[in-house]
Scaffold this motif. Structure first.
Motif, mmCIF file in Angstrom:
data_model
loop_
_atom_site.group_PDB
_atom_site.id
_atom_site.type_symbol
_atom_site.label_atom_id
_atom_site.label_comp_id
_atom_site.label_asym_id
_atom_site.label_seq_id
_atom_site.Cartn_x
_atom_site.Cartn_y
_atom_site.Cartn_z
ATOM 1 N N ASP A 212 24.877 -31.766 -37.617
ATOM 2 C CA ASP A 212 26.206 -32.296 -37.373
ATOM 3 C C ASP A 212 27.055 -32.163 -38.634
ATOM 4 O O ASP A 212 26.543 -31.876 -39.726
ATOM 5 C CB ASP A 212 26.115 -33.768 -36.961
ATOM 6 C CG ASP A 212 25.312 -33.959 -35.683
ATOM 7 O OD1 ASP A 212 25.413 -33.097 -34.787
ATOM 8 O OD2 ASP A 212 24.572 -34.970 -35.592
ATOM 9 N N GLU A 213 28.336 -32.387 -38.494
ATOM 10 C CA GLU A 213 29.240 -32.290 -39.639
ATOM 11 C C GLU A 213 28.789 -33.219 -40.761
ATOM 12 O O GLU A 213 28.444 -34.384 -40.523
ATOM 13 C CB GLU A 213 30.659 -32.652 -39.199
ATOM 14 C CG GLU A 213 31.707 -32.455 -40.282
ATOM 15 C CD GLU A 213 33.119 -32.645 -39.781
ATOM 16 O OE1 GLU A 213 34.047 -32.643 -40.608
ATOM 17 O OE2 GLU A 213 33.291 -32.782 -38.545
ATOM 18 N N ARG B 208 22.096 -24.866 -34.968
ATOM 19 C CA ARG B 208 22.933 -26.039 -35.221
ATOM 20 C C ARG B 208 22.504 -27.194 -34.322
ATOM 21 O O ARG B 208 22.425 -28.346 -34.766
ATOM 22 C CB ARG B 208 24.413 -25.719 -34.993
ATOM 23 C CG ARG B 208 25.346 -26.861 -35.408
ATOM 24 C CD ARG B 208 26.797 -26.415 -35.394
ATOM 25 N NE ARG B 208 27.650 -27.437 -35.982
ATOM 26 C CZ ARG B 208 28.265 -28.397 -35.264
ATOM 27 N NH1 ARG B 208 28.107 -28.437 -33.957
ATOM 28 N NH2 ARG B 208 29.028 -29.288 -35.871
ATOM 29 N N ASP B 209 22.182 -26.896 -33.063
ATOM 30 C CA ASP B 209 21.716 -27.940 -32.153
ATOM 31 C C ASP B 209 20.269 -28.332 -32.447
ATOM 32 O O ASP B 209 19.939 -29.519 -32.514
ATOM 33 C CB ASP B 209 21.829 -27.464 -30.705
ATOM 34 C CG ASP B 209 23.272 -27.317 -30.243
ATOM 35 O OD1 ASP B 209 24.149 -27.960 -30.846
ATOM 36 O OD2 ASP B 209 23.518 -26.555 -29.298
ATOM 37 N N ARG B 210 19.411 -27.333 -32.655
ATOM 38 C CA ARG B 210 17.989 -27.607 -32.833
ATOM 39 C C ARG B 210 17.713 -28.365 -34.129
ATOM 40 O O ARG B 210 16.811 -29.219 -34.198
ATOM 41 C CB ARG B 210 17.200 -26.293 -32.831
ATOM 42 C CG ARG B 210 15.695 -26.467 -32.754
ATOM 43 C CD ARG B 210 15.242 -26.752 -31.337
ATOM 44 N NE ARG B 210 13.982 -27.468 -31.300
ATOM 45 C CZ ARG B 210 13.296 -27.694 -30.191
ATOM 46 N NH1 ARG B 210 13.775 -27.264 -29.041
ATOM 47 N NH2 ARG B 210 12.167 -28.370 -30.228
ATOM 48 N N LYS C 145 24.587 -16.264 -32.130
ATOM 49 C CA LYS C 145 23.682 -16.959 -31.212
ATOM 50 C C LYS C 145 22.648 -17.772 -31.985
ATOM 51 O O LYS C 145 22.284 -18.887 -31.572
ATOM 52 C CB LYS C 145 22.989 -15.950 -30.302
ATOM 53 C CG LYS C 145 23.915 -15.284 -29.292
ATOM 54 C CD LYS C 145 23.173 -14.255 -28.453
ATOM 55 C CE LYS C 145 24.109 -13.585 -27.454
ATOM 56 N NZ LYS C 145 23.394 -12.542 -26.661
ATOM 57 N N CYS D 36 19.872 -30.301 -35.604
ATOM 58 C CA CYS D 36 20.738 -31.497 -35.646
ATOM 59 C C CYS D 36 21.729 -31.425 -36.810
ATOM 60 O O CYS D 36 21.914 -32.400 -37.553
ATOM 61 C CB CYS D 36 19.902 -32.771 -35.752
ATOM 62 S SG CYS D 36 18.685 -32.969 -34.419
ATOM 63 N N GLY E 205 16.724 -19.079 -29.218
ATOM 64 C CA GLY E 205 16.344 -19.893 -28.084
ATOM 65 C C GLY E 205 15.596 -19.155 -27.004
ATOM 66 O O GLY E 205 15.299 -19.733 -25.947
ATOM 67 N N ARG F 145 26.075 -32.833 -42.572
ATOM 68 C CA ARG F 145 24.651 -32.661 -42.868
ATOM 69 C C ARG F 145 24.475 -31.501 -43.844
ATOM 70 O O ARG F 145 25.334 -30.627 -43.972
ATOM 71 C CB ARG F 145 23.873 -32.390 -41.588
ATOM 72 C CG ARG F 145 24.003 -33.490 -40.545
ATOM 73 C CD ARG F 145 23.008 -34.597 -40.745
ATOM 74 N NE ARG F 145 21.693 -34.200 -40.274
ATOM 75 C CZ ARG F 145 20.600 -34.964 -40.347
ATOM 76 N NH1 ARG F 145 20.669 -36.155 -40.906
ATOM 77 N NH2 ARG F 145 19.440 -34.535 -39.883
ATOM 78 N N SER G 147 24.357 -20.906 -33.387
ATOM 79 C CA SER G 147 24.607 -21.857 -32.309
ATOM 80 C C SER G 147 23.329 -22.592 -31.924
ATOM 81 O O SER G 147 23.324 -23.830 -31.770
ATOM 82 C CB SER G 147 25.183 -21.112 -31.093
ATOM 83 O OG SER G 147 25.371 -22.001 -30.011
ATOM 84 N N PHE G 148 22.230 -21.845 -31.774
ATOM 85 C CA PHE G 148 20.962 -22.473 -31.403
ATOM 86 C C PHE G 148 20.459 -23.408 -32.499
ATOM 87 O O PHE G 148 20.043 -24.545 -32.229
ATOM 88 C CB PHE G 148 19.908 -21.398 -31.117
ATOM 89 C CG PHE G 148 18.540 -21.949 -30.851
ATOM 90 C CD1 PHE G 148 18.249 -22.559 -29.646
ATOM 91 C CD2 PHE G 148 17.541 -21.867 -31.818
ATOM 92 C CE1 PHE G 148 16.973 -23.085 -29.400
ATOM 93 C CE2 PHE G 148 16.271 -22.378 -31.585
ATOM 94 C CZ PHE G 148 15.986 -22.998 -30.365
ATOM 95 N N GLN H 152 31.603 -25.035 -39.558
ATOM 96 C CA GLN H 152 31.336 -26.122 -38.622
ATOM 97 C C GLN H 152 31.096 -27.454 -39.327
ATOM 98 O O GLN H 152 30.606 -28.410 -38.726
ATOM 99 C CB GLN H 152 30.135 -25.754 -37.744
ATOM 100 C CG GLN H 152 30.382 -24.497 -36.906
ATOM 101 C CD GLN H 152 29.207 -24.122 -36.031
ATOM 102 O OE1 GLN H 152 28.628 -24.976 -35.357
ATOM 103 N NE2 GLN H 152 28.841 -22.855 -36.018
#
Length: 283
Positions: free
Chosen positions: A62-63, A56-58, A50, A60, A256, A65, A53-54, A84
């Motif tokens: 992306d592949e 990776r979005d927060r 979890k 940013c 999150g 990086r 997942s949080f 990822q």
């Protein structure tokens, strides 16, 4: 050291023996990291998933990086981010954890760079898009050590780069048992042969911290101090500002969850300033 001296209250952030580099503890520490049934050295696998997942979005991520995982241990977060497509560097002071993580990465065909070093020492210059420091590791450091780490993070991030970490909140103090304990073991975390562990929690209001002391007695006496600073949003923002970092997000953890008055933790995401900005206690 005699037992009387070992049982005296330490000074704030006074260091005893290190559980991270003690060869007698290193194998048990690695196993504790890998034991998914407890949070004794790393968070349980579901929480790690979890968190990744949080973040990776927060962050940013992306592949392609780049991420530096500070206190990476045996690579539990690093390997998940690498799967990822994130370019990961892991840093840890434990030789056994780095050796295990390196072997696992090779077997999985993952291109993760692992470094056996202290993150209190510089680890890069404007070369990472993001950094993480999980399991409240920032709070175990003295104020000078924390500032050194935050400055190292700021130096290693590119402008606009992000730093995610968790620390204990003041709520943690209400959960403490300041009494003492002792227990005998045939084998255990500290030693693989018979020994006694005497435990005591000490409070340090003047530094917003506490210390969990373990005195291990076998054919000698060893003292291990685990200090932990608790934070408010304002205090952590001030420390980040001094290093050139600005708070972007504060939650109840790094999964999150919202921050409430009952949260025993602060999950923080900070951003490296692109240019000098005035500090505001309301930020």
């Amino acid at each position: 050291m005699d037992l009387y001296a070992a049982l005296q209250k330490p000074k704030p952030f006074e260091r005893g023996a290190s559980i991270w580099t003690d060869a007698r503890i290193s194998p048990q520490m690695l196993q504790a990291h890998l034991d998914g049934s407890t949070d004794s050295a790393s968070y349980a696998p579901d929480r790690i998933d979890k968190t990744v997942s949080f973040l990776r979005d927060r962050l940013c991520l992306d592949e392609g990086r780049s991420l530096v995982d500070l206190g990476c241990g045996p690579g539990l977060y690093a390997e998940r981010f690498a799967r990822q497509g994130v370019a990961v560097t892991g840093i840890d002071i434990s030789e056994s954890s780095i050796a295990y993580a390196t072997t696992q990465a090779k077997q999985a065909g993952q291109l993760i760079e692992y470094r056996n070093q202290s993150y209190c020492e510089p680890f890069g210059e404007s070369c990472f898009d993001a950094a993480i420091l999980v399991w409240e590791d920032l709070g175990v450091l003295s104020p000078d050590e924390r500032q050194a780490v935050l400055c190292n993070v700021a130096a290693a991030l590119r402008p606009g780069g992000m730093f995610a970490f968790d620390v204990a909140s003041e709520q943690r103090l209400s959960e403490l048992d300041s009494g003492g304990s002792w227990e005998s073991f045939e084998t255990g975390f500290f030693r693989t042969h018979p020994h006694v562990v005497i435990g005591k929690t000490w409070l340090f209001p003047e530094t917003n911290s506490y210390c969990e002391t373990s005195v291990v007695v076998d054919d000698e006496i060893a003292v291990y101090h685990n200090h932990l600073t608790v934070f408010t949003e304002q205090r952590i923002a001030q420390e980040l500002h001094s290093a050139g970092l600005v708070v972007d997000y504060v939650g109840g953890d790094l999964m999150g969850s919202p921050l409430t008055g009952e949260s025993s933790q602060l999950g923080v995401v900070a951003v490296k300033k692109r240019e000098a900005m005035p500090f505001s206690a309301d930020r």
